[in-house]
Design a protein around this motif. Sequence first.
Motif, PDB file in Angstrom:
ATOM      1  N   TRP A 124       0.835  -1.207   0.000  1.00 36.37           N
ATOM      2  CA  TRP A 124       0.000   0.000   0.000  1.00 36.37           C
ATOM      3  C   TRP A 124       0.871   1.259   0.000  1.00 36.37           C
ATOM      4  O   TRP A 124       0.583   2.216  -0.717  1.00 36.37           O
ATOM      5  CB  TRP A 124      -0.917  -0.024   1.217  1.00 36.37           C
ATOM      6  CG  TRP A 124      -1.743   1.214   1.399  1.00 36.37           C
ATOM      7  CD1 TRP A 124      -2.788   1.628   0.628  1.00 36.37           C
ATOM      8  CD2 TRP A 124      -1.586   2.205   2.423  1.00 36.37           C
ATOM      9  NE1 TRP A 124      -3.306   2.812   1.120  1.00 36.37           N
ATOM     10  CE2 TRP A 124      -2.575   3.180   2.211  1.00 36.37           C
ATOM     11  CE3 TRP A 124      -0.715   2.353   3.499  1.00 36.37           C
ATOM     12  CZ2 TRP A 124      -2.721   4.300   3.045  1.00 36.37           C
ATOM     13  CZ3 TRP A 124      -0.852   3.455   4.325  1.00 36.37           C
ATOM     14  CH2 TRP A 124      -1.846   4.415   4.090  1.00 36.37           C
ATOM     15  N   GLN A 127       1.983   2.208  -3.343  1.00 39.83           N
ATOM     16  CA  GLN A 127       0.921   2.677  -4.230  1.00 39.83           C
ATOM     17  C   GLN A 127       0.578   4.151  -4.004  1.00 39.83           C
ATOM     18  O   GLN A 127      -0.022   4.793  -4.869  1.00 39.83           O
ATOM     19  CB  GLN A 127      -0.353   1.855  -4.008  1.00 39.83           C
ATOM     20  CG  GLN A 127      -0.238   0.386  -4.379  1.00 39.83           C
ATOM     21  CD  GLN A 127      -1.453  -0.396  -3.913  1.00 39.83           C
ATOM     22  OE1 GLN A 127      -2.502   0.173  -3.619  1.00 39.83           O
ATOM     23  NE2 GLN A 127      -1.317  -1.708  -3.827  1.00 39.83           N
ATOM     24  N   TYR A 200     -14.641   2.515   2.362  1.00 39.53           N
ATOM     25  CA  TYR A 200     -13.796   1.542   1.678  1.00 39.53           C
ATOM     26  C   TYR A 200     -14.547   0.931   0.493  1.00 39.53           C
ATOM     27  O   TYR A 200     -14.003   0.814  -0.596  1.00 39.53           O
ATOM     28  CB  TYR A 200     -13.366   0.449   2.657  1.00 39.53           C
ATOM     29  CG  TYR A 200     -12.642  -0.699   2.002  1.00 39.53           C
ATOM     30  CD1 TYR A 200     -11.365  -0.522   1.476  1.00 39.53           C
ATOM     31  CD2 TYR A 200     -13.228  -1.957   1.897  1.00 39.53           C
ATOM     32  CE1 TYR A 200     -10.693  -1.566   0.866  1.00 39.53           C
ATOM     33  CE2 TYR A 200     -12.560  -3.004   1.286  1.00 39.53           C
ATOM     34  CZ  TYR A 200     -11.297  -2.809   0.774  1.00 39.53           C
ATOM     35  OH  TYR A 200     -10.641  -3.844   0.154  1.00 39.53           O
ATOM     36  N   GLN A 226     -11.505   2.967  -2.261  1.00 37.07           N
ATOM     37  CA  GLN A 226     -10.803   2.221  -3.290  1.00 37.07           C
ATOM     38  C   GLN A 226     -10.836   3.006  -4.611  1.00 37.07           C
ATOM     39  O   GLN A 226     -11.730   3.829  -4.832  1.00 37.07           O
ATOM     40  CB  GLN A 226     -11.453   0.849  -3.485  1.00 37.07           C
ATOM     41  CG  GLN A 226     -11.363  -0.048  -2.264  1.00 37.07           C
ATOM     42  CD  GLN A 226     -12.075  -1.368  -2.486  1.00 37.07           C
ATOM     43  OE1 GLN A 226     -11.480  -2.341  -2.944  1.00 37.07           O
ATOM     44  NE2 GLN A 226     -13.356  -1.412  -2.154  1.00 37.07           N
ATOM     45  N   THR A 227      -9.895   2.709  -5.466  1.00 35.76           N
ATOM     46  CA  THR A 227      -9.738   3.496  -6.690  1.00 35.76           C
ATOM     47  C   THR A 227     -10.932   3.391  -7.626  1.00 35.76           C
ATOM     48  O   THR A 227     -11.466   4.406  -8.076  1.00 35.76           O
ATOM     49  CB  THR A 227      -8.467   3.060  -7.437  1.00 35.76           C
ATOM     50  OG1 THR A 227      -7.341   3.192  -6.564  1.00 35.76           O
ATOM     51  CG2 THR A 227      -8.248   3.920  -8.664  1.00 35.76           C
ATOM     52  N   ASN A 228     -11.370   2.189  -7.920  1.00 35.45           N
ATOM     53  CA  ASN A 228     -12.424   2.003  -8.924  1.00 35.45           C
ATOM     54  C   ASN A 228     -13.793   1.847  -8.275  1.00 35.45           C
ATOM     55  O   ASN A 228     -14.394   0.777  -8.292  1.00 35.45           O
ATOM     56  CB  ASN A 228     -12.101   0.786  -9.794  1.00 35.45           C
ATOM     57  CG  ASN A 228     -10.809   0.974 -10.561  1.00 35.45           C
ATOM     58  OD1 ASN A 228     -10.579   2.019 -11.168  1.00 35.45           O
ATOM     59  ND2 ASN A 228      -9.954  -0.026 -10.534  1.00 35.45           N
ATOM     60  N   THR A 229     -14.293   2.935  -7.697  1.00 39.83           N
ATOM     61  CA  THR A 229     -15.609   2.942  -7.057  1.00 39.83           C
ATOM     62  C   THR A 229     -16.383   4.178  -7.507  1.00 39.83           C
ATOM     63  O   THR A 229     -15.790   5.168  -7.965  1.00 39.83           O
ATOM     64  CB  THR A 229     -15.488   2.962  -5.527  1.00 39.83           C
ATOM     65  OG1 THR A 229     -14.820   4.180  -5.133  1.00 39.83           O
ATOM     66  CG2 THR A 229     -14.710   1.772  -5.012  1.00 39.83           C
ATOM     67  N   SER A 240      -6.311   6.643  -2.141  1.00 41.50           N
ATOM     68  CA  SER A 240      -6.684   5.247  -2.398  1.00 41.50           C
ATOM     69  C   SER A 240      -6.293   4.322  -1.251  1.00 41.50           C
ATOM     70  O   SER A 240      -5.257   4.494  -0.616  1.00 41.50           O
ATOM     71  CB  SER A 240      -6.049   4.756  -3.696  1.00 41.50           C
ATOM     72  OG  SER A 240      -4.645   4.801  -3.597  1.00 41.50           O
ATOM     73  N   ASP A 242      -6.417   0.691  -1.709  1.00 44.02           N
ATOM     74  CA  ASP A 242      -6.567  -0.564  -2.437  1.00 44.02           C
ATOM     75  C   ASP A 242      -5.767  -1.660  -1.745  1.00 44.02           C
ATOM     76  O   ASP A 242      -4.537  -1.711  -1.853  1.00 44.02           O
ATOM     77  CB  ASP A 242      -6.094  -0.388  -3.883  1.00 44.02           C
ATOM     78  CG  ASP A 242      -6.952   0.602  -4.650  1.00 44.02           C
ATOM     79  OD1 ASP A 242      -8.176   0.578  -4.465  1.00 44.02           O
ATOM     80  OD2 ASP A 242      -6.396   1.400  -5.421  1.00 44.02           O
ATOM     81  N   HIS A 245      -9.159  -7.918  -0.529  1.00 47.47           N
ATOM     82  CA  HIS A 245     -10.464  -8.035   0.108  1.00 47.47           C
ATOM     83  C   HIS A 245     -10.416  -9.067   1.224  1.00 47.47           C
ATOM     84  O   HIS A 245      -9.728 -10.085   1.132  1.00 47.47           O
ATOM     85  CB  HIS A 245     -11.517  -8.433  -0.917  1.00 47.47           C
ATOM     86  CG  HIS A 245     -11.799  -7.364  -1.923  1.00 47.47           C
ATOM     87  ND1 HIS A 245     -12.494  -6.207  -1.614  1.00 47.47           N
ATOM     88  CD2 HIS A 245     -11.470  -7.250  -3.236  1.00 47.47           C
ATOM     89  CE1 HIS A 245     -12.585  -5.448  -2.694  1.00 47.47           C
ATOM     90  NE2 HIS A 245     -11.963  -6.056  -3.690  1.00 47.47           N
TER      91      HIS A 245
END
Length: 320
Positions: A124, A127, A200, A226-229, A240, A242, A245
């Motif tokens: 993380w 990132q 999240y 999260q990035t793609n939400t 982010s 990410d 899960h």
Amino acid sequence: MIKKAPLPNLSPDPGSDILRSISAGLASMSAGQQRIAAMILENPHWAMQANVEDLALRAGVSAPTIVRFARTVGCDGLRDLKLRLAAALAVGAPYLHRSVTPGDSTAEVVRNIVGSITSVLSDWQHQLIPADIEQAAEIMHRARRVDCFGTGATSNFLAMDMQARLFRLGITTNAFSDAHLQLVAAATQTEEDVLFAISYVGRMPTLVEAVAVGKEHGATVIALTQTNTPLAAIADIVLSIDVPHDATMRVGTDAYVVQLLMIEILMVIIGLKRGPTMINSLREIHDILLTRGVDSDDPSLLHWGWNQVLHSGKDEASEF
């Protein structure tokens, strides 16, 4: 010429649990093989679906090394390794924790869970985009008001925690979890304000709607998600989170910890931006809590608190 000893076959039979076999054989592996093993144990679901190039890139090895590793652990090749991963995941313990396998001892559970979160935090950190964090901190530092929105048990707690931290830094701030109050707060925001949304999952319709209202009124939207939400899509700045899960929780320990760390990082940066005066103020708050707080380690404060209560009771009684 010195011959190298053959690598041990770490899987005794085709029906054995491949995750447990990999874990048991870590000590006999080379450094590169240990990185591959740690990658698989940390996120077997991802490893089962990733191609050889992605596996090699994440582990920092070559693609042929991935194939050799599969054979080292007793598989016919990468495809066989993935089939055995699928079989291991289907039978159970990853639904407790992805790094724990059936039959693990208490010591192994402790080691695997702590090692897992350490690996997640390392990934993380790499990132993170420092420029986004800096921009978010600067905007919050200069904001007229910062409203923290969190929907759900974890997000609500984090929003309240962030509000308490911002309050100590002298920033006008609120925390809202109720959908209607979020809409009311969003409707009163301006271009001078910040709407800090924490989620999240990032898909709660009422939260996304409130964020949209705040943005329509000119507020800067910062999202911890999260990035793609959907929440990330509508935010001006995305911080982010990410992480892998969780097997059972919508917001697992990994997600919880990285969100707390991001809040901590933001608060420290904002505090530094507010300068020596703010640091002196924080020192004063610390001293007051230490000398006047009834939950201090100093037992004399407890007696002081009870004396205050007793004297207060006597004063009230004397009025009658």
